[in-house]
Design a protein around this motif. Structure first.
Motif, PDB file in Angstrom:
ATOM      1  N   ILE A  45       0.853  -1.196   0.000  1.00 47.82           N
ATOM      2  CA  ILE A  45       0.000   0.000   0.000  1.00 47.82           C
ATOM      3  C   ILE A  45       0.885   1.241   0.000  1.00 47.82           C
ATOM      4  CG2 ILE A  45      -1.684   1.358   1.322  1.00 47.82           C
ATOM      5  CD1 ILE A  45      -2.832  -1.226   2.404  1.00 47.82           C
ATOM      6  N   HIS A  46       0.633   2.156  -0.939  1.00 50.24           N
ATOM      7  CA  HIS A  46       1.284   3.463  -0.874  1.00 50.24           C
ATOM      8  C   HIS A  46       0.845   4.146   0.427  1.00 50.24           C
ATOM      9  CE1 HIS A  46       2.243   3.100  -5.159  1.00 50.24           C
ATOM     10  NE2 HIS A  46       2.950   4.215  -5.070  1.00 50.24           N
ATOM     11  N   ALA A  47       1.783   4.380   1.315  1.00 50.87           N
ATOM     12  CA  ALA A  47       1.441   4.997   2.597  1.00 50.87           C
ATOM     13  C   ALA A  47       2.672   5.678   3.171  1.00 50.87           C
ATOM     14  CB  ALA A  47       0.923   3.949   3.576  1.00 50.87           C
ATOM     15  N   GLY A  48       2.457   6.805   3.832  1.00 44.63           N
ATOM     16  CA  GLY A  48       3.563   7.494   4.474  1.00 44.63           C
ATOM     17  C   GLY A  48       4.479   8.203   3.501  1.00 44.63           C
TER      18      GLY A  48
ATOM     19  N   ALA B 172      -2.695   1.409   7.008  1.00 43.07           N
ATOM     20  CA  ALA B 172      -2.236   0.430   6.018  1.00 43.07           C
ATOM     21  C   ALA B 172      -1.822  -0.880   6.682  1.00 43.07           C
ATOM     22  CB  ALA B 172      -1.073   1.005   5.216  1.00 43.07           C
ATOM     23  N   ILE B 173      -1.191  -0.770   7.846  1.00 42.41           N
ATOM     24  CA  ILE B 173      -0.702  -1.965   8.530  1.00 42.41           C
ATOM     25  C   ILE B 173      -1.779  -2.595   9.406  1.00 42.41           C
ATOM     26  CG2 ILE B 173       0.949  -2.832  10.224  1.00 42.41           C
ATOM     27  CD1 ILE B 173       2.830  -0.565   9.301  1.00 42.41           C
TER      28      ILE B 173
ATOM     29  N   GLU C  21       9.452   0.432   1.000  1.00 44.85           N
ATOM     30  CA  GLU C  21       9.848   0.604  -0.403  1.00 44.85           C
ATOM     31  C   GLU C  21      10.279   2.060  -0.601  1.00 44.85           C
ATOM     32  OE1 GLU C  21       6.196  -2.403  -1.711  1.00 44.85           O
ATOM     33  OE2 GLU C  21       6.234  -0.315  -2.389  1.00 44.85           O
ATOM     34  N   MET C  22      11.501   2.375  -0.253  1.00 47.74           N
ATOM     35  CA  MET C  22      11.954   3.760  -0.266  1.00 47.74           C
ATOM     36  C   MET C  22      12.451   4.153  -1.653  1.00 47.74           C
ATOM     37  SD  MET C  22      13.263   4.422   3.528  1.00 47.74           S
ATOM     38  CE  MET C  22      11.885   5.541   3.716  1.00 47.74           C
ATOM     39  N   CYS C  23      12.093   5.378  -2.060  1.00 46.44           N
ATOM     40  CA  CYS C  23      12.433   5.902  -3.386  1.00 46.44           C
ATOM     41  C   CYS C  23      13.091   7.258  -3.190  1.00 46.44           C
ATOM     42  CB  CYS C  23      11.178   6.031  -4.242  1.00 46.44           C
ATOM     43  SG  CYS C  23      10.163   4.531  -4.324  1.00 46.44           S
TER      44      CYS C  23
ATOM     45  N   LEU D 214       5.140  -1.429   2.758  1.00 50.89           N
ATOM     46  CA  LEU D 214       4.704  -0.042   2.676  1.00 50.89           C
ATOM     47  C   LEU D 214       5.363   0.622   1.473  1.00 50.89           C
ATOM     48  CD1 LEU D 214       4.962   1.065   6.417  1.00 50.89           C
ATOM     49  CD2 LEU D 214       2.866   0.620   5.119  1.00 50.89           C
ATOM     50  N   GLY D 215       4.536   1.149   0.565  1.00 54.55           N
ATOM     51  CA  GLY D 215       5.049   1.910  -0.554  1.00 54.55           C
ATOM     52  C   GLY D 215       5.536   3.261  -0.068  1.00 54.55           C
TER      53      GLY D 215
END
Length: 366
Positions: free
Chosen positions: A209-212, A223-224, A267-269, A232-233
């Motif tokens: 889920i895209h979150a945070g 999300a969690i 999932e850090m970008c 976590l996206g």
């Protein structure tokens, strides 16, 4: 020892968070736009000057980096517009795989929202089939150097999440590894799609889920704890639940401690976060502290076209900002492979047979 840029380029990489509609080649956009009659943006310059891949790529980067949400979203209007036919989707998917393999990626999960590609009459099934055909072609063209899976995304401001979740499960043995929701977090909490997440859990299916990213801790918590996200996206705002005291000691709040204790992957970008204002710079990105605290951190690209990035660029930026060595990059890579929506035996084989031997060989060079 600090690796060279060439070593980072040759290192095996694992990519969990990459948007198909955010990674097109500029030349492909030009050609597909001509095929479908889509009007591309005025990129400036001489009125009679022809549009080139270089000038269009520069426009995408400048628009995405402008600080204007309207201009940032406009970039996706153009990429999605040229991805409305089966052949176009197949081409974009094939080129995506080719580009990632050339960048040293050995495993990738590529996400996109099927509902955004039905504008000219394709069914959702036909969209997924066209993308899968492109992925298969790309894997074949790269001699199987990369494993690729689809993640099907539902838009959080729409009401099709259950339909997309069922579509993902129907394709689970044909190339789709998971489900995702994306879009504006503020005002569209993940709990709006609780029925889809409960369905996916009953089907023993994976989802992120895209979150945070643009919204804070409540988005991560929902999300969690409400939706049961496997990953976590982004999750970059988990830093809001961590306090660094003047004496250098660190205190984790209840949510941050839970995320770390449960080894929930982030999932850090990095470059995307800098672009959208979630981080001031790479050097100030929370990934540095989160790695020190041993969160399950992974490194990703998000939108390669808009951020003018690649996995090599993301990792090299971390080497420059934090002085990371090959063992650090291997740690990020193994974290990602452990967190992939792939059967355990296949994950283990990639780690033991490909990732670890390749990093060991690179270390032997130094």
């Amino acid at each position: 020892m600090t690796p060279t840029h060439d070593q980072v380029r040759r290192a095996p990489k694992v990519l969990l968070h990459d948007h198909l509609d955010g990674g097109l080649r500029p030349q492909t956009i030009i050609e597909l736009a001509a095929d479908c009659g889509h009007q591309l943006p005025d990129v400036g310059g001489e009125p009679t000057a022809p549009l080139t891949a270089e000038s269009l790529g520069r426009w995408f980067a400048e628009a995405a980096d402008s600080g204007s949400l309207v201009r940032y979203l406009e970039t996706f209007d153009h990429t999605v517009a040229v991805m409305q036919t089966g052949p176009a989707l197949t081409r974009v998917a094939r080129e995506c795989v080719e580009d990632l393999a050339a960048d040293g990626v050995v495993y990738a999960e590529i996400r996109y929202a099927p509902e955004q590609h039905v504008g000219t009459g394709l069914t959702l099934e036909e969209v997924v089939a066209a993308v899968q055909e492109g992925f298969d072609q790309g894997v074949a063209a790269t001699d199987g150097r990369i494993v690729v899976r689809q993640l099907l995304t539902a838009m959080r401001h729409q009401a099709r999440s259950m339909e997309i979740a069922q579509l993902a499960v129907a394709w689970r043995d044909r190339g789709v590894a998971g489900f995702d929701i994306a879009g504006a977090e503020a005002g569209y909490p993940p709990t709006r799609h609780l029925d889809a997440f409960e369905y996916l859990q009953r089907e023993n299916f994976h989802f992120t889920i895209h979150a945070g990213e643009a919204f804070g801790l409540p988005s991560i918590w929902q999300a969690i704890q409400w939706c049961g996200a496997d990953r976590l996206g982004h999750g970059v705002r988990i830093i809001d639940d961590i306090t660094v005291h003047d004496d250098g000691s660190v205190e984790l709040g209840r949510l941050a401690a839970y995320v770390r204790d449960k080894r929930i992957p982030l999932e850090m970008c990095p470059w995307s976060n800098v672009q959208t204002g979630a981080a001031e710079s790479i050097a100030e990105h929370p990934i540095g502290l989160l790695k020190k605290l041993r969160f399950r951190v992974t490194v990703n690209t998000d939108n390669r076209l808009m951020s003018q990035t690649s996995m090599t660029h993301e990792m090299w930026s971390l080497v420059e900002a934090f002085g990371y060595g090959l063992r650090d990059l291997e740690w990020f890579t193994v974290n990602a492979m452990k967190s992939a929506f792939l059967p355990f035996d296949e994950r283990l084989a990639l780690i033991q047979d490909h990732i670890k031997p390749a990093y060991a060989a690179l270390r032997e060079e130094t």
